[in-house]
Design a protein around this motif. Sequence first.
Motif, PDB file in Angstrom:
ATOM      1  N   TYR A   1     -13.568 -38.810  32.547  1.00 14.19           N
ATOM      2  CA  TYR A   1     -14.889 -38.670  33.156  1.00 14.19           C
ATOM      3  C   TYR A   1     -15.706 -39.957  33.033  1.00 14.19           C
ATOM      4  O   TYR A   1     -15.537 -40.761  32.112  1.00 14.19           O
ATOM      5  CB  TYR A   1     -15.661 -37.510  32.520  1.00 14.19           C
ATOM      6  CG  TYR A   1     -15.950 -37.692  31.045  1.00 14.19           C
ATOM      7  CD1 TYR A   1     -17.182 -38.176  30.615  1.00 14.19           C
ATOM      8  CD2 TYR A   1     -14.993 -37.391  30.075  1.00 14.19           C
ATOM      9  CE1 TYR A   1     -17.447 -38.351  29.263  1.00 14.19           C
ATOM     10  CE2 TYR A   1     -15.253 -37.556  28.727  1.00 14.19           C
ATOM     11  CZ  TYR A   1     -16.485 -38.039  28.331  1.00 14.19           C
ATOM     12  OH  TYR A   1     -16.744 -38.219  26.998  1.00 14.19           O
ATOM     13  N   VAL A   2     -16.600 -40.141  33.995  1.00 12.85           N
ATOM     14  CA  VAL A   2     -17.525 -41.275  34.017  1.00 12.85           C
ATOM     15  C   VAL A   2     -18.891 -40.782  33.553  1.00 12.85           C
ATOM     16  O   VAL A   2     -19.349 -39.711  33.965  1.00 12.85           O
ATOM     17  CB  VAL A   2     -17.650 -41.852  35.441  1.00 12.85           C
ATOM     18  CG1 VAL A   2     -18.738 -42.924  35.495  1.00 12.85           C
ATOM     19  CG2 VAL A   2     -16.318 -42.412  35.900  1.00 12.85           C
ATOM     20  N   LEU A   3     -19.536 -41.566  32.706  1.00 12.86           N
ATOM     21  CA  LEU A   3     -20.905 -41.282  32.302  1.00 12.86           C
ATOM     22  C   LEU A   3     -21.784 -42.449  32.726  1.00 12.86           C
ATOM     23  O   LEU A   3     -21.499 -43.600  32.399  1.00 12.86           O
ATOM     24  CB  LEU A   3     -21.001 -41.075  30.786  1.00 12.86           C
ATOM     25  CG  LEU A   3     -22.371 -40.575  30.300  1.00 12.86           C
ATOM     26  CD1 LEU A   3     -22.543 -39.095  30.652  1.00 12.86           C
ATOM     27  CD2 LEU A   3     -22.536 -40.770  28.805  1.00 12.86           C
ATOM     28  N   CYS A   4     -22.821 -42.146  33.480  1.00 15.51           N
ATOM     29  CA  CYS A   4     -23.785 -43.154  33.928  1.00 15.51           C
ATOM     30  C   CYS A   4     -25.114 -42.893  33.238  1.00 15.51           C
ATOM     31  O   CYS A   4     -25.639 -41.780  33.295  1.00 15.51           O
ATOM     32  CB  CYS A   4     -23.951 -43.088  35.446  1.00 15.51           C
ATOM     33  SG  CYS A   4     -25.238 -44.179  36.086  1.00 15.51           S
ATOM     34  N   SER A   5     -25.651 -43.917  32.587  1.00 16.05           N
ATOM     35  CA  SER A   5     -26.926 -43.799  31.877  1.00 16.05           C
ATOM     36  C   SER A   5     -27.868 -44.888  32.360  1.00 16.05           C
ATOM     37  O   SER A   5     -27.486 -46.069  32.397  1.00 16.05           O
ATOM     38  CB  SER A   5     -26.723 -43.943  30.369  1.00 16.05           C
ATOM     39  OG  SER A   5     -25.727 -43.065  29.891  1.00 16.05           O
ATOM     40  N   ILE A   6     -29.070 -44.503  32.731  1.00 21.02           N
ATOM     41  CA  ILE A   6     -30.061 -45.473  33.203  1.00 21.02           C
ATOM     42  C   ILE A   6     -31.182 -45.537  32.169  1.00 21.02           C
ATOM     43  O   ILE A   6     -31.928 -44.573  31.972  1.00 21.02           O
ATOM     44  CB  ILE A   6     -30.590 -45.083  34.588  1.00 21.02           C
ATOM     45  CG1 ILE A   6     -29.417 -45.038  35.569  1.00 21.02           C
ATOM     46  CG2 ILE A   6     -31.663 -46.055  35.056  1.00 21.02           C
ATOM     47  CD1 ILE A   6     -29.735 -44.435  36.904  1.00 21.02           C
ATOM     48  N   CYS A   7     -31.255 -46.678  31.490  1.00 24.15           N
ATOM     49  CA  CYS A   7     -32.118 -46.822  30.312  1.00 24.15           C
ATOM     50  C   CYS A   7     -33.223 -47.849  30.567  1.00 24.15           C
ATOM     51  O   CYS A   7     -32.919 -49.028  30.830  1.00 24.15           O
ATOM     52  CB  CYS A   7     -31.302 -47.264  29.105  1.00 24.15           C
ATOM     53  SG  CYS A   7     -29.883 -46.209  28.726  1.00 24.15           S
ATOM     54  N   PRO A   8     -34.481 -47.452  30.479  1.00 19.83           N
ATOM     55  CA  PRO A   8     -35.571 -48.433  30.577  1.00 19.83           C
ATOM     56  C   PRO A   8     -35.457 -49.467  29.465  1.00 19.83           C
ATOM     57  O   PRO A   8     -35.002 -49.166  28.362  1.00 19.83           O
ATOM     58  CB  PRO A   8     -36.829 -47.577  30.403  1.00 19.83           C
ATOM     59  CG  PRO A   8     -36.411 -46.189  30.756  1.00 19.83           C
ATOM     60  CD  PRO A   8     -34.988 -46.075  30.321  1.00 19.83           C
ATOM     61  N   VAL A   9     -35.867 -50.690  29.768  1.00 14.17           N
ATOM     62  CA  VAL A   9     -35.920 -51.756  28.772  1.00 14.17           C
ATOM     63  C   VAL A   9     -37.395 -52.069  28.536  1.00 14.17           C
ATOM     64  O   VAL A   9     -38.099 -52.480  29.465  1.00 14.17           O
ATOM     65  CB  VAL A   9     -35.166 -53.011  29.249  1.00 14.17           C
ATOM     66  CG1 VAL A   9     -35.262 -54.131  28.213  1.00 14.17           C
ATOM     67  CG2 VAL A   9     -33.708 -52.671  29.523  1.00 14.17           C
ATOM     68  N   LYS A  10     -37.863 -51.838  27.320  1.00 15.07           N
ATOM     69  CA  LYS A  10     -39.290 -51.954  27.027  1.00 15.07           C
ATOM     70  C   LYS A  10     -39.549 -52.988  25.934  1.00 15.07           C
ATOM     71  O   LYS A  10     -38.704 -53.227  25.077  1.00 15.07           O
ATOM     72  CB  LYS A  10     -39.842 -50.593  26.595  1.00 15.07           C
ATOM     73  CG  LYS A  10     -39.712 -49.520  27.680  1.00 15.07           C
ATOM     74  CD  LYS A  10     -40.254 -48.186  27.235  1.00 15.07           C
ATOM     75  CE  LYS A  10     -40.120 -47.129  28.330  1.00 15.07           C
ATOM     76  NZ  LYS A  10     -40.628 -45.812  27.888  1.00 15.07           N
TER      77      LYS A  10
END
Length: 377
Positions: free
Chosen positions: A149-158
């Motif tokens: 399986y593929v896991l995609c995570s979109i993480c803000p950079v602060k």
Amino acid sequence: MTEKEVAEIRRRFNIDKTNIKCIRGCYVNENKDIISDFNQFFGTMPKDESEEILAIIKKTLSGTLGKNLIDIEFTNEQVIDSDEHNLLMKLKDSGLDDDEAVAELYQKIIRSLVIEGKYLILLTLDSYDVPSYSKDEVKLEDSAEVFKYVLCSICPVKMTKPALSYSVNENEFKNIKTDWIISNPEIGFMFPAFDYRQSNIYNALYYSKDSSDNHEEFVAEIFNSDIPMPAQAQKEIFNSILEEAVSEECSFEVVQTVHEQISAMVEEHKANKEEEPLVLSKRNITDVLEYCGVDEEHINTFVEKYDSEFGADMQLSPKNIVDVKKFEVSTPDVTIKVNPERKDLVQTKIIDGVKYIMIRADESVEVNGVNISIKGD
């Protein structure tokens, strides 16, 4: 996916269990430009950093099913031949080695995602040898299948704030400068889904940290699919149509009983250890209103408003419309929080034409942490 299946995959994000080979991703600035594209071999990362990145992307599988974690279902036509499903399959089957597919996914995300500031798009692929279990839950040596399986995570950079720190080694106070750090995922997805402990390419699991915003544009672009309205919106609309439809019958006792009945359904579902998430149909809710003694005319009005706002066949997660752990009574100036198991301590009354909320206080009463005495006339 069930809570048990989600938990099983979450346990994969451990340095001793994961089969993740690499972390692919890109760094996107405020202008939606990719300013860095990377493909880092997981095995060469220091252990501390590997554990930290696993802890971050693991958050993509956190929250409540039906609220933060939502099943996305593809149609038969999409699975047979569609751009969106073909792209996800290329990512999975290539082990994230198809550069064109990865680049296409980046552009689809950047094009559709409405998010402030900088962010990282992180992609990982894990291969899980799914263990088999006997009827008495004894783990067998042979694997049932390999779930890839593929896991995609979109993480803000602060950016962090400057702060004063004390350095033990240098024995002095020092200013900590500002720096950019990776935050927990805002949204993400897993493909394919892990249903009945096996791969299901007809589904994906979508994650949204904010239950009030499900990022419809993102879902439409990546999955070409509709998504239920945000959990917070479901609660607000449900409360609104209950209040409007039941009208003058919308008393404290009715709302209290609705809370009790739905909470009881949740507890019964939990006690029965049913794996499939509990959902409430329109019929379930009208049955509760009938139990509360609401008349037929008001129930019919509720049905009309339900159909108009949600759709006749819409099923709701009880956790999206009732907080089983909280019961609250409020006025513009006062808020009363009540143990859901002791709602009997509260009632409403009209005395000499004035409306009151009455709270029985048989046990100790504190005001600002100070025990007080309640004296009679």
